[in-house]
Design a protein around this motif. Structure first.
Motif: not given
Ligand code: PMP
Length: 355
Positions: A176-203
């Motif tokens: 939702k956020f990326v879709s609202q950000v202007p195309d010339n702005v890079m959104v950098l998603v750092d998923e260093a810790y995503i393997d540890f997510v257990t509240c849902e199947e980490p997508i």
């Protein structure tokens, strides 16, 4: 020398853990300040590294493209191999991204508190930092970020789960956020810790790189895979962007032993699953303890917990003198503690009880 380098805080070399332990007169000092994996590394990593050392040639440069690793990662996550850029840990990926996307006078937006390397490398590129406070519960304030975007904003960092708050954002929120950000702005998603997510199947947000050219998703082998010493991380780009980042990458950045170790670690997903299960169990025990003691903490989905304590530095000092190094200095009267082994966590709980 560039003025910005002179302005940065002086370089203070990190003291080796054993030296610090001896200085403190301790038999044992456990580092719970760097979010390392307390369960070591898959046995198959050791075997592969030893076999590489016996049969290969250290006088030859490594495979510059890390082809075997690239193939494995792209197959598992259904990506095009060309979407990947490997680095000497995510630390180097952060340097590459800052170098490619920031010019002097540009702005980089971060959520605060977050991982310190983002701002450091933006400053070195002479960019300005736009800081948006996380919400009270530690979550990222996406709407405040959207409102704060200016024509100068070129990069926005989303650390998910966020270091140090440990909080997690769903992929739907990120899209939702990326879709609202202007195309010339890079959104950098750092998923260093995503393997540890257990509240849902980490997508992972990785698949979004096929839909939006202004999103980059990062992963590391340093955390759940237990390979911090080998220094391997990577970023997933949309195909048209990856090539530009490859232009600045040092040709032989990831050495062969690191590549071999990462391949072996990646193939042993059973090890990762066990690590994640143990971490989740221990994290819950620690959160239950904080609940019992009415210690304010943020609900973590990572391998660390961020908690508030009056005169926090004194508690950290007490724990240090009892053999546990935890992270201070991220936010006043807050501490970040890596979830350790069952035994170490139990020891910390009893130390805090006696404090
Ligand atoms: N991103 C985050 C959020 C981190 O916490 C860290 C390390 N602590 C890194 C990136 C860098 O990890 P590495 O260089 O070991 O891959």
């Amino acid at each position: 020398m560039k003025k910005i380098i002179q302005d940065l805080s002086p370089y203070i070399p990190e003291k080796p853990l054993n030296e610090l332990r001896d200085e403190l007169g301790l038999d044992k000092l456990v580092r719970l300040s760097a979010n390392e994996n307390p369960y070591g590394t898959s046995q198959s990593v050791k075997k592969s590294v030893i076999s590489w050392a016996k049969t290969s040639h250290s006088n030859r440069y490594p495979d510059s493209a890390a082809n075997q690793l690239r193939q494995l990662v792209s197959e598992k996550f259904d990506l095009d191999p060309e979407q990947l850029v490997f680095g000497v840990g995510l630390d180097e990926v952060i340097v590459m991204l800052s170098r490619v996307f920031l010019s002097p006078g540009d702005a980089e937006m971060i959520s605060v508190p977050t991982f310190s390397e983002y701002a450091l490398h933006a400053e070195i590129e002479q960019a300005n930092i736009q800081k948006i406070a996380t919400k009270k519960d530690g979550r990222i304030d996406f709407s405040a970020m959207l409102e704060a975007i200016t024509p100068e904003t070129k990069l926005i960092w989303i650390c998910n789960p966020n270091n140090p708050t440990g909080t997690y954002e769903t992929v739907d929120e990120i899209e939702k956020f990326v879709s609202q950000v202007p195309d010339n702005v890079m959104v950098l998603v750092d998923e260093a810790y995503i393997d540890f997510v257990t509240c849902e199947e980490p997508i992972s947000a990785m698949q979004l790189t096929k839909k939006y050219s202004n999103i980059v998703v990062m992963r590391t082998f340093s955390k759940a895979y237990g390979l911090a010493n080998y220094r391997v991380g990577y970023a997933v780009f949309s195909k048209n962007v990856a090539g530009d980042v490859q232009k600045v990458r040092l040709p032989y950045n990831v050495n062969s032993i690191a590549q071999v170790a990462a391949v072996a670690a990646f193939m042993d997903q059973e090890f990762v699953t066990k690590v994640v299960e143990k971490n989740a169990l221990e994290r819950q025990k620690m959160q239950n303890f904080f609940d019992d003691k009415a210690i304010h903490y943020l609900d973590s989905q990572a391998n660390f917990i961020f908690f508030e304590y009056p005169e926090a530095d004194k508690l950290a000092d007490y724990l240090l003198h009892h053999g546990y190094l935890i992270r201070t200095g991220l936010k006043e009267n807050w501490l970040r503690m890596t979830i350790g082994t069952k035994e170490d966590n139990a020891e910390i709980r009893s130390l805090i009880e006696d404090y």
